[in-house]
Scaffold this active site. Structure first.
Site, PDB file in Angstrom:
ATOM      1  N   TYR A 145      31.244  27.568  43.878  1.00 49.98           N
ATOM      2  CA  TYR A 145      31.517  26.610  42.807  1.00 49.98           C
ATOM      3  C   TYR A 145      31.218  25.173  43.219  1.00 49.98           C
ATOM      4  CZ  TYR A 145      33.738  30.580  40.620  1.00 49.98           C
ATOM      5  OH  TYR A 145      33.964  31.817  40.073  1.00 49.98           O
TER       6      TYR A 145
ATOM      7  N   LYS B 103      41.953  42.318  43.248  1.00 53.51           N
ATOM      8  CA  LYS B 103      41.100  43.200  44.054  1.00 53.51           C
ATOM      9  C   LYS B 103      41.787  43.525  45.371  1.00 53.51           C
ATOM     10  CE  LYS B 103      36.502  42.019  42.316  1.00 53.51           C
ATOM     11  NZ  LYS B 103      35.160  41.498  42.674  1.00 53.51           N
TER      12      LYS B 103
ATOM     13  N   HIS C 266      40.631  34.940  45.833  1.00 51.42           N
ATOM     14  CA  HIS C 266      39.509  35.266  46.713  1.00 51.42           C
ATOM     15  C   HIS C 266      40.009  35.483  48.139  1.00 51.42           C
ATOM     16  CE1 HIS C 266      36.327  33.163  43.962  1.00 51.42           C
ATOM     17  NE2 HIS C 266      36.610  34.385  43.575  1.00 51.42           N
TER      18      HIS C 266
ATOM     19  N   HIS D  14      34.332  36.905  32.529  1.00 56.19           N
ATOM     20  CA  HIS D  14      34.094  36.251  33.808  1.00 56.19           C
ATOM     21  C   HIS D  14      33.558  34.837  33.624  1.00 56.19           C
ATOM     22  CE1 HIS D  14      35.036  37.909  37.664  1.00 56.19           C
ATOM     23  NE2 HIS D  14      34.016  37.294  38.234  1.00 56.19           N
TER      24      HIS D  14
ATOM     25  N   ARG E 184      40.845  37.716  36.198  1.00 57.99           N
ATOM     26  CA  ARG E 184      39.800  38.708  35.976  1.00 57.99           C
ATOM     27  C   ARG E 184      40.194  39.534  34.761  1.00 57.99           C
ATOM     28  NH1 ARG E 184      40.903  39.046  41.644  1.00 57.99           N
ATOM     29  NH2 ARG E 184      39.133  38.353  42.947  1.00 57.99           N
TER      30      ARG E 184
ATOM     31  N   ARG F  65      36.536  32.741  33.582  1.00 63.02           N
ATOM     32  CA  ARG F  65      37.071  32.611  34.946  1.00 63.02           C
ATOM     33  C   ARG F  65      36.239  31.588  35.731  1.00 63.02           C
ATOM     34  NH1 ARG F  65      39.869  35.260  39.211  1.00 63.02           N
ATOM     35  NH2 ARG F  65      38.605  35.713  41.065  1.00 63.02           N
TER      36      ARG F  65
END
Length: 320
Positions: free
Chosen positions: A296, A190, A287, A261, A159, A264
């Site tokens: 994806y 995150k 994630h 992004h 990120r 990414r």
């Protein structure tokens, strides 16, 4: 479905709808455009109720759910249905305050969830071309820095916040850092979750080239812990990275401006297509939920298998 929606309202129901519309226009002072939309939504409601042979004041949740399914089946978007339900919900809330219904039949009915938009990713040829691009017009240190940024974003799937949070070396205060000897990037993602991502041969070479020039940018560079710095020796911001990538992609001749992004997404899509290992991609991206990674799988990148003979073209280690 259109014919019932155009059916005329019985006089008593037409009067009821007119009273409500006067209420939202005069007492709630809603904009004319909003009142017009409410009018259309209530005509639709009345037409559906008429087709089902049920008075507006006797509509039940089962009726509303059936009508939602009909609208969805007819191609209306989840967002559009949600707006219609909002108008109906307000109407029945008003009927309840007027003592004309005992319960709001719309209160627990929700619109179908809108599908998440597919992430925008570069095709493999564009991604590799962008990663290999060299801007001969840029200052050597700027070119080395920007090339390393592209390699880390596309080669490691970072990120932009993780990227700009990297320091030159590990420390107690560092949010993240690169270990070139181990070929790993340690990042703070995150939810303050740390993870390690392998740094491929191309990214490691680009980082080495950048580090060889970094301290010569300005006098302040040697005391700044950030891996990526600007002309003043201060840590590069996420906004600056966005700007640099956009400018670089235009100079590289890409049809679409590139943002962090997008690289990414390209990383995730290309690795997943080649490896088929959803769990590994989830771990690489950081994630927390596998459902986030599963988006994806919806991307049609069948042609990538012919272009890639490994999980990622710029992530191969030496000797492999």
């Amino acid at each position: 479905m259109e014919a019932p929606e155009e059916a005329p309202l019985p006089p008593e129901e037409a009067a009821l709808v007119a009273r409500y519309l006067t209420h939202v226009r005069v007492e709630k002072r809603l904009a004319d455009r909003t009142v017009t939309l409410y009018t259309l939504d209530l005509r639709r409601l009345a037409g559906l109720a008429h087709a089902a042979r049920v008075p507006l004041t006797q509509v039940q949740p089962a009726h509303v759910r059936r009508w939602v399914a009909q609208m969805h089946g007819a191609g209306r978007s989840g967002r559009g249905i949600a707006l219609i339900l909002s108008g109906w919900r307000g109407f029945y809330a008003w009927l309840g305050r007027e003592g004309l219904v005992s319960a709001n039949p719309v209160v627990d009915v929700r619109a179908p969830k809108a599908p998440k938009p597919l992430p925008k990713a570069l095709g493999v040829d564009d991604a590799v071309r962008f990663a290999a691009f060299q801007d001969e017009a840029a200052e050597p240190w700027v070119e080395a820095r920007d090339a390393a940024i592209v390699e880390l974003l596309y080669g490691c799937g970072l990120r932009v916040g993780e990227l700009v949070g990297l320091d030159v070396r590990a420390s107690a205060q560092a949010r993240g850092w690169i270990d070139l000897q181990a070929a790993d990037a340690h990042v703070l993602g995150k939810g303050s979750k740390r993870r390690s991502v392998p740094v491929g041969r191309q990214a490691a070479a680009a980082l080495s080239a950048w580090l060889a020039l970094r301290d010569g940018v300005c006098a302040e560079a040697a005391t700044e812990p950030a891996l990526f710095i600007g002309r003043t020796g201060r840590r590069l911001s996420a906004q600056a990275v966005w700007g640099r990538l956009r400018q670089r992609s235009l100079r590289a001749g890409l049809a679409t401006p590139v943002h962090p992004h997008m690289l990414r997404h390209s990383f995730a899509s290309h690795v997943l297509q080649s490896s088929g290992d959803l769990r590994a991609v989830q771990e690489l991206l950081g994630h927390a939920n596998i459902g986030t990674t599963q988006v994806y799988t919806r991307l049609d990148f069948q042609h990538l298998a012919r272009a890639y003979d490994a999980a990622h073209p710029r992530a191969r280690r030496s000797g492999k």
